[in-house]
Design a protein around this motif. Structure first.
Motif, mmCIF file in Angstrom:
data_model
loop_
_atom_site.group_PDB
_atom_site.id
_atom_site.type_symbol
_atom_site.label_atom_id
_atom_site.label_comp_id
_atom_site.label_asym_id
_atom_site.label_seq_id
_atom_site.Cartn_x
_atom_site.Cartn_y
_atom_site.Cartn_z
ATOM 1 N N GLY A 128 16.955 71.051 44.115
ATOM 2 C CA GLY A 128 15.876 71.991 44.888
ATOM 3 C C GLY A 128 14.631 71.414 44.987
ATOM 4 O O GLY A 128 14.054 71.701 45.938
ATOM 5 N N LEU A 129 13.984 71.101 43.984
ATOM 6 C CA LEU A 129 12.469 70.606 44.147
ATOM 7 C C LEU A 129 12.542 69.312 45.124
ATOM 8 O O LEU A 129 11.348 69.424 46.072
ATOM 9 C CB LEU A 129 12.354 69.912 42.652
ATOM 10 C CG LEU A 129 10.553 69.437 42.687
ATOM 11 C CD1 LEU A 129 9.849 70.725 42.961
ATOM 12 C CD2 LEU A 129 10.438 68.832 41.329
ATOM 13 N N TYR A 130 13.600 68.603 45.366
ATOM 14 C CA TYR A 130 13.446 67.727 46.276
ATOM 15 C C TYR A 130 14.255 68.082 47.826
ATOM 16 O O TYR A 130 13.664 67.960 48.712
ATOM 17 C CB TYR A 130 14.512 66.459 45.854
ATOM 18 C CG TYR A 130 13.951 65.725 44.532
ATOM 19 C CD1 TYR A 130 13.099 64.690 44.885
ATOM 20 C CD2 TYR A 130 14.059 66.136 43.316
ATOM 21 C CE1 TYR A 130 12.176 64.111 43.862
ATOM 22 C CE2 TYR A 130 13.403 65.591 42.334
ATOM 23 C CZ TYR A 130 12.570 64.565 42.529
ATOM 24 O OH TYR A 130 12.112 64.053 41.489
ATOM 25 N N THR A 131 15.229 68.963 47.812
ATOM 26 C CA THR A 131 15.535 69.333 48.875
ATOM 27 C C THR A 131 14.876 70.285 49.767
ATOM 28 O O THR A 131 14.658 70.182 50.850
ATOM 29 C CB THR A 131 16.971 70.008 48.625
ATOM 30 O OG1 THR A 131 16.689 70.998 48.160
ATOM 31 C CG2 THR A 131 18.106 68.919 48.418
ATOM 32 N N GLN A 132 13.982 70.918 49.149
ATOM 33 C CA GLN A 132 12.704 71.544 49.790
ATOM 34 C C GLN A 132 11.914 70.697 50.353
ATOM 35 O O GLN A 132 11.088 71.302 51.100
ATOM 36 C CB GLN A 132 11.963 72.440 48.506
ATOM 37 C CG GLN A 132 12.799 73.652 47.989
ATOM 38 C CD GLN A 132 11.945 74.198 46.800
ATOM 39 O OE1 GLN A 132 10.714 73.883 46.465
ATOM 40 N NE2 GLN A 132 12.694 74.872 45.869
ATOM 41 N N GLN A 133 11.720 69.588 50.188
ATOM 42 C CA GLN A 133 10.867 68.503 50.811
ATOM 43 C C GLN A 133 11.974 67.740 51.809
ATOM 44 O O GLN A 133 11.463 66.684 52.122
ATOM 45 C CB GLN A 133 10.291 67.559 49.765
ATOM 46 C CG GLN A 133 9.433 68.361 48.877
ATOM 47 C CD GLN A 133 8.648 69.016 49.705
ATOM 48 O OE1 GLN A 133 7.665 68.550 50.379
ATOM 49 N NE2 GLN A 133 7.842 70.196 49.180
ATOM 50 N N MET A 134 12.769 68.573 52.604
ATOM 51 C CA MET A 134 13.358 67.972 53.497
ATOM 52 C C MET A 134 13.330 68.697 54.801
ATOM 53 O O MET A 134 13.222 70.091 54.730
ATOM 54 C CB MET A 134 14.758 67.846 53.185
ATOM 55 C CG MET A 134 15.183 66.741 52.120
ATOM 56 S SD MET A 134 16.978 66.666 51.473
ATOM 57 C CE MET A 134 17.597 65.979 53.032
ATOM 58 N N ASP A 135 13.173 67.974 55.941
ATOM 59 C CA ASP A 135 13.721 68.546 57.236
ATOM 60 C C ASP A 135 14.847 68.729 57.735
ATOM 61 O O ASP A 135 15.511 67.553 57.507
ATOM 62 C CB ASP A 135 12.559 67.839 58.232
ATOM 63 C CG ASP A 135 11.216 68.026 58.282
ATOM 64 O OD1 ASP A 135 10.700 68.985 57.716
ATOM 65 O OD2 ASP A 135 10.552 67.005 58.636
ATOM 66 N N GLY A 136 15.459 69.749 58.073
ATOM 67 C CA GLY A 136 16.899 69.820 58.584
ATOM 68 C C GLY A 136 17.873 69.695 57.453
ATOM 69 O O GLY A 136 19.126 69.394 57.800
ATOM 70 N N PHE A 137 17.523 70.072 56.294
ATOM 71 C CA PHE A 137 18.308 70.217 55.115
ATOM 72 C C PHE A 137 19.613 70.898 55.493
ATOM 73 O O PHE A 137 19.344 71.862 55.744
ATOM 74 C CB PHE A 137 17.688 70.465 53.865
ATOM 75 C CG PHE A 137 18.553 70.660 52.496
ATOM 76 C CD1 PHE A 137 19.266 69.480 52.247
ATOM 77 C CD2 PHE A 137 19.064 71.658 51.970
ATOM 78 C CE1 PHE A 137 20.288 69.206 51.121
ATOM 79 C CE2 PHE A 137 19.719 71.838 50.771
ATOM 80 C CZ PHE A 137 20.551 70.658 50.600
ATOM 81 N N GLU A 138 20.728 70.472 55.308
ATOM 82 C CA GLU A 138 22.171 71.329 55.449
ATOM 83 C C GLU A 138 22.894 70.996 54.251
ATOM 84 O O GLU A 138 23.752 70.174 54.137
ATOM 85 C CB GLU A 138 22.780 70.673 56.729
ATOM 86 C CG GLU A 138 22.140 70.834 58.151
ATOM 87 C CD GLU A 138 22.959 69.968 59.088
ATOM 88 O OE1 GLU A 138 24.025 69.828 59.069
ATOM 89 O OE2 GLU A 138 22.228 69.687 60.117
ATOM 90 N N PRO A 139 22.934 72.098 53.417
ATOM 91 C CA PRO A 139 23.803 72.122 52.202
ATOM 92 C C PRO A 139 25.090 71.653 52.250
ATOM 93 O O PRO A 139 25.607 70.848 51.556
ATOM 94 C CB PRO A 139 23.510 73.503 51.512
ATOM 95 C CG PRO A 139 22.377 73.940 52.245
ATOM 96 C CD PRO A 139 22.244 73.327 53.578
ATOM 97 N N GLU A 140 25.792 72.441 53.216
ATOM 98 C CA GLU A 140 27.088 72.233 53.551
ATOM 99 C C GLU A 140 27.441 70.587 53.698
ATOM 100 O O GLU A 140 28.463 70.116 53.267
ATOM 101 C CB GLU A 140 27.649 73.020 54.776
ATOM 102 C CG GLU A 140 29.046 73.370 54.956
ATOM 103 C CD GLU A 140 29.513 74.044 53.618
ATOM 104 O OE1 GLU A 140 30.494 73.649 52.982
ATOM 105 O OE2 GLU A 140 28.808 75.086 53.061
ATOM 106 N N TYR A 141 26.648 69.904 54.461
ATOM 107 C CA TYR A 141 26.849 68.663 54.801
ATOM 108 C C TYR A 141 27.021 67.848 53.527
ATOM 109 O O TYR A 141 27.721 67.042 53.131
ATOM 110 C CB TYR A 141 25.815 67.973 55.550
ATOM 111 C CG TYR A 141 26.057 66.413 55.950
ATOM 112 C CD1 TYR A 141 26.697 65.926 56.696
ATOM 113 C CD2 TYR A 141 25.105 65.663 55.244
ATOM 114 C CE1 TYR A 141 27.025 64.551 57.008
ATOM 115 C CE2 TYR A 141 25.315 64.257 55.116
ATOM 116 C CZ TYR A 141 26.199 63.700 56.092
ATOM 117 O OH TYR A 141 26.362 62.334 56.486
#
Length: 146
Positions: A128-141
């Motif tokens: 989460g610390l890293y995925t919060q720093q993403m644009d357009g993050f799609e967990p399902e992908y």
């Protein structure tokens, strides 16, 4: 029988330099710094998101654009350019090597070319610390890579 088409990277010389790795921890700490530029060299496999602030320069056209990126970095005061692809095992290291070669040929010692260790897949796996720093993050992908 026809010859198979050559891979895109065979149209360009092999990099002479192996750029050092930048850890995702170092990249995360530097995200808000104007001295780091992240370059996403994926072409159509950028689904699932990209690291905030990354510039997308697909690997298949990067070699011809090295000089432009170098000039932009010089003008903007960028000190580190970190390249990444899916896992940073192919396109990312190849582009960072080409950029490191260009930097060396120019005689510059102010800009450093790096490869983001683990690529975008490693970034996502770090949580989460890293995925919060993403644009357009799609967990399902990203579930397909677990």
């Amino acid at each position: 029988m026809t010859d198979a088409p050559k891979p895109w990277h065979d149209a360009f010389p092999s990099p002479q330099t192996t750029a050092p790795l930048m850890t995702r921890e170092e990249a995360l700490q530097s995200l808000s710094s104007y001295e780091l530029l992240l370059v996403d060299v994926r072409r159509t496999d950028f689904e699932g998101g990209t690291i905030k602030g990354s510039l997308n320069l697909p690997a298949h056209s990067f070699y011809m654009n090295r000089a432009v990126l170098f000039d932009l970095c010089k003008r903007a005061g960028v000190k580190k350019v970190a390249f990444y692809c899916g896992s940073s095992n192919g396109r990312g290291p190849r582009c960072s090597g080409w950029f490191a070669d260009y930097i060396a040929e120019s005689g510059d010692d102010q800009i450093q070319s790096l490869t983001l260790e683990g690529g975008i897949k490693g970034w996502v796996k770090a949580g989460g610390l890293y995925t919060q720093q993403m644009d357009g993050f799609e967990p399902e992908y990203w579930r397909q890579f677990e």
